[in-house]
Design an enzyme around this catalytic site. Structure first.
Site, PDB file in Angstrom:
ATOM      1  N   ARG A 265      74.679  36.640 -29.431  1.00 46.09           N
ATOM      2  CA  ARG A 265      75.509  37.795 -29.802  1.00 46.09           C
ATOM      3  C   ARG A 265      74.756  38.682 -30.797  1.00 46.09           C
ATOM      4  O   ARG A 265      74.827  39.901 -30.757  1.00 46.09           O
ATOM      5  CB  ARG A 265      76.860  37.348 -30.372  1.00 46.09           C
ATOM      6  CG  ARG A 265      77.676  38.511 -30.931  1.00 46.09           C
ATOM      7  CD  ARG A 265      79.169  38.239 -31.108  1.00 46.09           C
ATOM      8  NE  ARG A 265      79.484  36.925 -31.597  1.00 46.09           N
ATOM      9  CZ  ARG A 265      79.222  36.474 -32.831  1.00 46.09           C
ATOM     10  NH1 ARG A 265      78.638  37.258 -33.711  1.00 46.09           N
ATOM     11  NH2 ARG A 265      79.544  35.236 -33.164  1.00 46.09           N
TER      12      ARG A 265
ATOM     13  N   TYR B 151      85.683  63.060 -23.172  1.00 47.31           N
ATOM     14  CA  TYR B 151      85.918  61.980 -22.225  1.00 47.31           C
ATOM     15  C   TYR B 151      87.296  61.383 -22.486  1.00 47.31           C
ATOM     16  O   TYR B 151      87.630  60.997 -23.604  1.00 47.31           O
ATOM     17  CB  TYR B 151      84.826  60.908 -22.346  1.00 47.31           C
ATOM     18  CG  TYR B 151      85.046  59.778 -21.381  1.00 47.31           C
ATOM     19  CD1 TYR B 151      84.820  59.941 -20.028  1.00 47.31           C
ATOM     20  CD2 TYR B 151      85.519  58.551 -21.821  1.00 47.31           C
ATOM     21  CE1 TYR B 151      85.045  58.912 -19.134  1.00 47.31           C
ATOM     22  CE2 TYR B 151      85.752  57.511 -20.924  1.00 47.31           C
ATOM     23  CZ  TYR B 151      85.514  57.703 -19.589  1.00 47.31           C
ATOM     24  OH  TYR B 151      85.746  56.680 -18.704  1.00 47.31           O
TER      25      TYR B 151
END
Ligand SMILES: *Cc1c(COP(=O)(O)O)cnc(C)c1O
Length: 376
Positions: A47, A99
Site C-alpha cells: 500500500r 466532471y
C-alpha cells in the site's frame, strides 16, 4: 528527455538479474528485511509503495516534465486526494460543467465535511473573481469542458488564484501532452488515467502531478498511503505500457477528430459542432494558444432534436453507445441521458470520443447514419 522519449524510457531499466527489458509485475504485498533487520529495498508494504507503481509515477512525472506524480486507483480517488489536502472550512471555486463525479463528491461528501464551494463560469474571469472569498484556497479548472468544449484561459485563472493566495488545479484528463497546464502556471495537474493515458478502456486509474514537492503534494502522497486507494501492480504495469504510445495515440486521436469535425460541420442534419479545432469555435484562438492540438473529443447538436440524436446513435455501426473516452475504439453518448436533471445543454447533443479507426471509415459511418435523417 523529450516527452516521446520519456514515455518509453522513464521509469524503465534492464533488470540486472534476468536482463528482462520489460520489468516484471511484482505482486508481493510485503518486502523482506536482511539479517541486520534493514529493508532490502525502498519497499516494505505494497500500500505504501511497489516497484510497478514507482516506475509508473516516474514515467508520468517525466512525460509531464514535472517532478512529482502520485497515482491512485481511479480519477475520483485522485480528485479526493486533492480535496483532502484542504481543511474543513476552506472554500474552492469550481465550474458548473466540471466532471460530474467530482461535482457529486463536492455536493454529497465534502459539504458534510465542511468544504465550501462556489460555481463560476471559468471562461469569464470576472465571474471567477466574484466567486473568490477570503477563505478561497483552490480554483478547480477543466478545459476543454465536458460536453460543450468551452475553453478556460489557464494562465489567467492560475494568475488570479495566486493573487488571492490560492492554488490552481487543472483536470487535464482530455488533453495529456497536448496541453501543458504546469507551463501556464497551474500548480496541480489531475488525470483520470482511465481515459487517454490508459488508452484502451481496460484499466481504472488517476494521478496528481506537480512541478515541486510542496506541502500540498506531501499531503496528497500521505492520502495515497493512508487513504489506501492505490492502483494495483497489474494496473500500474498496464498503464506504464500504455504511456509508451501515448504521444502517437494523441496525435492520431486529434487528427481523426479534426477530420470528423470538419465533415460534421458541413452536414445538413447537424445544427452545431463543438470542437475547438474548428475556426468557427468561439474560443478557437485561445485553444490554439494554449494547446498544441485540439484533442479527440467533440460534441454535436442535431437539427432534429432528441429524436434525431437517438436515431443517429442507433444507426452508427463503428461507434459503441457507451460512456467514457480516450480508448482506441470510438464511442458515442447521449449525455442528457446520463446527466439527466443536471444537464445544462441541449438534449439533441451527442458526445463523441474519436478513436483510432481510419477516419474515412468513421466519416462513412456518420454519413450513412445521418443520411436517414435528411431523407425524412
Ligand atoms: C472520467 C473522468 C474523471 C473521473 O475518473 P475515474 O477514473 O472515472 O474515477 C474525472 N475527470 C474527467 C474529465 C473524466 O473524464
Amino acid at each position: 528527455m523529450r516527452p516521446e522519449t520519456a514515455a518509453i524510457h522513464a521509469g524503465s531499466h534492464i533488470d540486472p538479474q534476468t536482463g528482462a527489458v520489460i520489468a516484471p509485475m511484482v505482486l508481493s504485498t510485503t518486502f523482506a528485511r536482511n539479517e541486520q533487520n534493514e529493508l532490502i529495498s525502498e519497499f516494505h508494504y505494497a500500500r505504501a509503495g511497489n516497484p510497478n507503481r514507482r516506475a509508473l509515477e516516474e514515467r508520468l512525472a517525466a512525460v509531464e516534465q514535472a517532478a512529482e506524480a502520485v497515482t491512485f486507483s481511479s480519477g475520483l480517488a485522485a480528485a479526493m486526494a486533492i480535496l483532502h489536502s484542504l481543511s474543513p472550512g476552506d472554500h474552492i471555486v469550481v465550474s458548473p460543467d466540471m466532471y460530474f463525479g467530482i461535482r457529486v463528491q463536492l455536493e454529497a461528501l465534502y459539504s458534510r465535511w465542511g468544504l465550501q464551494f462556489s460555481m463560476a463560469d471559468m471562461t469569464d474571469l470576472a465571474q471567477v473573481e466574484a466567486a473568490i472569498r477570503p477563505n478561497t484556497r483552490l480554483i478547480w479548472t477543466e478545459t476543454p469542458s465536458n460536453p460543450l468544449v468551452k475553453i478556460t484561459d489557464l494562465k489567467q485563472v492560475a494568475d488570479l488564484a495566486h493573487r488571492v493566495g490560492a492554488l490552481c488545479v487543472c483536470d487535464n484528463t482530455w488533453s495529456p501532452l497536448i496541453q501543458k497546464p504546469l507551463d501556464l502556471g497551474v500548480d496541480l495537474v489531475m488525470y483520470s488515467t482511465t481515459k487517454y493515458i490508459g488508452g484502451h478502456s481496460d484499466l481504472l486509474g488517476g494521478a496528481v502531478i506537480a512541478r515541486t514537492d510542496s506541502e500540498t503534494m506531501q499531503r496528497i502522497r500521505f492520502f495515497q498511503r493512508m487513504g489506501g486507494a492505490v492502483p494495483s501492480p497489474f494496473e500500474c504495469w498496464l498503464m506504464l505500457r500504455s504511456i509508451s504510445t501515448l504521444p502517437q495515440r494523441m496525435e492520431a486521436h486529434c487528427r481523426n477528430a479534426m477530420r470528423l469535425a470538419e465533415f460534421l460541420a458541413q452536414h445538413p442534419a447537424i445544427e452545431k459542432v463543438h470542437y475547438a479545432g474548428l475556426p468557427t469555435h468561439p474560443q478557437h484562438a485561445l485553444a490554439a494558444a494554449q494547446m498544441s492540438a485540439f484533442g479527440g473529443m467533440l460534441s454535436i447538436e442535431l437539427k432534429g432534436g432528441k429524436a434525431a440524436a437517438l436515431k443517429t446513435i442507433a444507426g452508427l455501426k463503428l461507434f459503441a453507445r457507451a460512456t467514457s473516452l480516450g480508448g482506441v475504439e470510438s464511442l458515442i453518448e447521449h449525455r442528457a441521458t446520463v446527466e439527466a436533471a443536471h444537464a445544462n445543454f441541449s438534449d439533441s447533443l451527442l458526445r463523441v470520443s474519436v478513436g483510432l479507426e481510419h477516419p474515412d471509415d468513421l466519416i462513412e459511418d456518420f454519413s450513412n447514419a445521418l443520411a436517414e435523417l435528411v431523407a425524412h
